[in-house]
Design a protein around this motif. Structure first.
Motif, mmCIF file in Angstrom:
data_model
loop_
_atom_site.group_PDB
_atom_site.id
_atom_site.type_symbol
_atom_site.label_atom_id
_atom_site.label_comp_id
_atom_site.label_asym_id
_atom_site.label_seq_id
_atom_site.Cartn_x
_atom_site.Cartn_y
_atom_site.Cartn_z
ATOM 1 N N ARG A 132 0.781 -1.099 -0.241
ATOM 2 C CA ARG A 132 0.041 0.015 -0.333
ATOM 3 C C ARG A 132 0.981 0.954 0.143
ATOM 4 N N PHE A 133 0.405 2.303 -0.263
ATOM 5 C CA PHE A 133 1.022 3.819 -0.832
ATOM 6 C C PHE A 133 1.286 3.882 0.781
ATOM 7 N N VAL A 134 1.430 3.919 1.986
ATOM 8 C CA VAL A 134 1.281 4.125 3.268
ATOM 9 C C VAL A 134 2.121 3.360 3.207
ATOM 10 N N ILE A 135 2.585 2.367 3.595
ATOM 11 C CA ILE A 135 3.774 1.683 3.472
ATOM 12 C C ILE A 135 4.835 1.661 2.831
ATOM 13 N N LYS A 136 4.764 1.981 1.764
ATOM 14 C CA LYS A 136 5.461 2.686 1.181
ATOM 15 C C LYS A 136 6.202 3.310 1.585
ATOM 16 N N GLY A 137 5.256 4.192 2.031
ATOM 17 C CA GLY A 137 6.000 5.964 2.273
ATOM 18 C C GLY A 137 6.727 6.250 3.433
ATOM 19 N N ALA A 138 5.956 5.250 4.432
ATOM 20 C CA ALA A 138 7.130 5.367 5.760
ATOM 21 C C ALA A 138 8.035 5.014 5.157
ATOM 22 N N ILE A 139 8.236 3.636 5.025
ATOM 23 C CA ILE A 139 9.601 2.824 4.639
ATOM 24 C C ILE A 139 10.793 3.653 4.311
ATOM 25 N N ALA A 140 9.940 4.675 2.989
ATOM 26 C CA ALA A 140 10.802 5.865 2.092
ATOM 27 C C ALA A 140 11.088 6.793 3.712
ATOM 28 N N ILE A 141 10.406 7.250 4.133
ATOM 29 C CA ILE A 141 10.921 7.800 5.159
ATOM 30 C C ILE A 141 11.717 7.775 6.055
ATOM 31 N N LEU A 142 11.477 6.611 6.680
ATOM 32 C CA LEU A 142 12.880 6.107 7.360
ATOM 33 C C LEU A 142 13.784 5.424 6.965
ATOM 34 N N ILE A 143 13.917 5.294 5.894
ATOM 35 C CA ILE A 143 15.488 5.549 4.899
ATOM 36 C C ILE A 143 15.959 6.713 4.618
ATOM 37 N N VAL A 144 15.371 7.581 3.740
ATOM 38 C CA VAL A 144 15.842 8.932 3.830
ATOM 39 C C VAL A 144 16.389 9.260 5.297
ATOM 40 N N ASN A 145 15.715 9.702 5.916
ATOM 41 C CA ASN A 145 16.321 10.348 7.407
ATOM 42 C C ASN A 145 17.368 8.927 8.257
ATOM 43 N N ALA A 146 17.426 8.080 7.768
ATOM 44 C CA ALA A 146 18.705 6.983 9.087
ATOM 45 C C ALA A 146 19.811 7.266 7.608
ATOM 46 N N ILE A 167 23.538 15.939 19.178
ATOM 47 C CA ILE A 167 22.557 16.074 18.690
ATOM 48 C C ILE A 167 21.405 14.862 17.609
ATOM 49 N N MET A 168 22.002 13.894 17.585
ATOM 50 C CA MET A 168 21.817 13.038 16.309
ATOM 51 C C MET A 168 20.012 12.130 17.305
ATOM 52 N N PRO A 169 20.048 12.520 18.335
ATOM 53 C CA PRO A 169 18.911 11.964 19.422
ATOM 54 C C PRO A 169 17.692 12.889 19.529
ATOM 55 N N VAL A 170 18.035 14.286 18.538
ATOM 56 C CA VAL A 170 16.835 15.460 18.851
ATOM 57 C C VAL A 170 16.858 15.518 17.290
ATOM 58 N N VAL A 171 17.368 15.428 16.395
ATOM 59 C CA VAL A 171 17.437 16.236 14.994
ATOM 60 C C VAL A 171 16.586 14.302 14.565
ATOM 61 N N LEU A 172 17.382 13.579 14.800
ATOM 62 C CA LEU A 172 16.420 11.836 13.593
ATOM 63 C C LEU A 172 15.284 12.256 14.171
ATOM 64 N N PRO A 173 14.289 11.799 15.933
ATOM 65 C CA PRO A 173 12.987 11.915 15.781
ATOM 66 C C PRO A 173 12.054 12.974 15.037
ATOM 67 N N LEU A 174 12.523 13.854 15.092
ATOM 68 C CA LEU A 174 12.138 15.562 14.978
ATOM 69 C C LEU A 174 12.148 15.085 13.577
ATOM 70 N N GLY A 175 13.140 14.911 12.617
ATOM 71 C CA GLY A 175 12.851 14.782 11.271
ATOM 72 C C GLY A 175 12.323 13.741 10.818
ATOM 73 N N ILE A 176 12.112 12.414 11.893
ATOM 74 C CA ILE A 176 10.739 11.691 10.580
ATOM 75 C C ILE A 176 9.419 11.743 11.056
ATOM 76 N N VAL A 177 8.990 12.384 12.486
ATOM 77 C CA VAL A 177 7.439 13.006 12.704
ATOM 78 C C VAL A 177 7.769 14.197 11.760
ATOM 79 N N LEU A 178 8.346 15.359 11.754
ATOM 80 C CA LEU A 178 8.510 16.388 10.560
ATOM 81 C C LEU A 178 7.751 15.773 9.568
ATOM 82 N N SER A 179 8.704 14.690 8.774
ATOM 83 C CA SER A 179 8.327 14.206 7.419
ATOM 84 C C SER A 179 7.589 13.695 7.257
ATOM 85 N N ILE A 180 6.227 13.035 8.661
ATOM 86 C CA ILE A 180 5.537 12.817 8.082
ATOM 87 C C ILE A 180 4.450 12.831 8.410
#
Length: 489
Positions: A132-146, A167-180
């Motif tokens: 499904r598009f939602v699953i593909k989008g979630a995987i893409a967000i996680l890969i790009v942020n990682a 820095i990373m413990p703040v930036v990575l979760p924030l980037g994932i959440v805001l990307s979503i």
């Protein structure tokens, strides 16, 4: 301004750019060639990355933290050409140098170029995957942020330990959440625009269909007027011609009668010829009369005269008219009347006689052995009418009518089949006219028949003219039947 506030500012700017892009698409992009639109959309993605850098969090004079990878992430779901994503990643990395040519800018350029290549690979996977598009989008967000986190840790100018622990413990979760969040907002925005486009297309289609229907309606109305005019002209022509034909035909019949009666017995051949001419003329006159009645039906000029009809006299008159016919064919004929019949009814005696003569003529025509019988009795209202009715039932033991022909025989110029017309003659006008006359008199005709077992036709007439068959206004059904048919050879 803190790191979180800077990222929220990035998100707000991305939403603003998306809104402006929608406005441009609505009022400008639709009017420009497709190739130019494609190039402009790529430049808009790169500009979005530059906006994120412009309002990003400056950790130092050279180091900027922002959401520049989010436009590239969105482009992964939008574009179908993987090479376009490499171009966008390279472009966003390149505009990093507009804030100074430094080691940090070089690391940012390298990071976005790698992300562009990664997003191209994700794009290929998304096109081939059945998720499904939602699953593909979630995987893409996680890969790009990682991958973005790893690139900054490996190529960035910030010490690895400091970046990973502070820095990373703040930036990575924030980037994932805001990307979503931005992806969901953009998805909802895109679906709303798609619904608007579909609604616009549906309205355009509906308007086009409405215009076509209006044109078809006008054409049908014009055609109906032409048909009505042609039908009126034809009916008037037939009415006039029928009158013109009857005058010389009556003369022929009278002369034929004189020939058959006045020739001496020794010249019996001429007398026979006279009788043949007389009989043929009378048959032709009956056909002309039927056509005249039909033309009056179609023209709506058939008049009904309401007066007292002696029910007791009808059987006697009909018996006298058909007694000779029954004797010639060798079939029995009798008429019975119920004892509770009223003495008179209010109706049109001429039209009643015409209907009953048609029914009896058909009964004798199609009966070679057995008998023909007429029964007259009183009935109460049924589902088709209200009040009291007089029923005239004509029964025969003739050839009968198949069930699939019960409706056909009431249509003009139709009989059971072609062989009946060839064997027994007739034009097929008697029953249609009789049915119409019955409606005009406030009654109706029912029938019961089986092939090879004879037929029964029942004429129902009200005792007084104010009683009328329920749901059957005078001639309503028959007008629909006659409309547009005309008289054809």
């Amino acid at each position: 301004m803190g790191l979180g506030n800077s990222f929220l500012m990035n998100l707000a700017m991305l939403v603003t750019v998306a809104y402006l892009a929608n406005v441009l698409y609505k009022y400008w992009f639709l009017k420009t060639p497709r190739r130019i639109n494609y190039v402009l959309s790529v430049l808009l993605m790169i500009f979005s990355g530059w906006i994120c850098m412009r309002f990003g969090f400056k950790l130092s004079d050279n180091v900027i933290f922002d959401l520049r990878f989010v436009p590239l992430l969105i482009a992964t779901a939008v574009y179908s050409q993987p090479l376009t994503l490499v171009v966008i990643g390279f472009g966003i990395g390149l505009v990093r140098f507009t804030f100074g040519v430094t080691e940090a800018a070089l690391a940012g350029f390298l990071n976005l170029t790698i992300l562009g290549i990664v997003c191209a690979g994700i794009n290929i996977w998304m096109q081939r995957s059945n998720f499904r598009f939602v699953i593909k989008g979630a995987i893409a967000i996680l890969i790009v942020n990682a991958v973005n986190t790893i690139n900054i840790a490996v190529f960035g100018v910030i010490p690895f330990r400091k970046y990973m622990l502070e820095i990373m413990p703040v930036v990575l979760p924030l980037g994932i959440v805001l990307s979503i969040v931005f992806a969901m907002m953009l998805r909802d925005f895109q679906l709303d625009r798609r619904r608007s486009i579909e609604l616009k297309h549906a309205n355009e289609l509906l308007q086009s269909q409405t215009e076509e229907l209006q044109k078809a309606k006008l054409a049908l109305e014009e055609r109906a007027q032409q048909l009505a005019l042609a039908s009126r002209y034809k009916s008037e022509f037939l009415a006039n011609m029928s009158h013109e034909l009857r005058t010389p035909l009556n003369s022929i019949i009278n002369l034929a009668q004189m020939i058959s009666e006045n020739y001496p017995e020794k010249d019996s051949g001429s007398a026979d010829y006279g009788r043949i001419i007389c009989r043929s003329g009378q048959e032709l006159l009956q056909i002309i009369n039927d056509i005249l009645d039909l033309s009056k039906v179609e023209a709506g000029r058939l008049e009904i005269v309401q007066e007292e009809v002696n029910v007791k006299e009808l059987p006697q008159l009909l018996y006298l008219q058909f007694e000779q016919t029954a004797r010639q064919k060798g079939v029995g004929f009798d008429i019975s009347t119920a004892s509770d019949l009223p003495a008179t009814i209010i109706s049109d005696p001429q039209r009643i006689g015409q209907i009953l003569r048609n029914l009896l003529s058909n009964a004798f025509k199609f009966t070679d052995k057995g008998n023909v019988r007429m029964e007259i009795y009183k009935v109460q209202a049924n589902a088709r009418g209200r009040g009291e009715y007089i029923a005239f039932a004509v029964k025969d033991t003739g050839i009968g009518i198949p069930p699939d022909k019960h409706k056909v025989i009431f249509e003009p110029f139709h009989q059971g089949d072609g062989s009946i017309s060839r064997k027994y003659g007739g034009t097929g006008l008697g029953l249609p006219i009789s049915r119409h006359l019955a409606c005009l008199l406030g009654g109706w005709i029912d029938m019961e028949s089986q092939e090879g077992e004879g037929s029964t036709f029942i004429l129902y007439l009200p005792r007084s003219p104010h009683v009328q068959a329920s749901g059957l206004p005078p001639a309503a059904e028959d007008k629909a039947m006659f409309a547009g048919r005309g008289i054809s050879g």
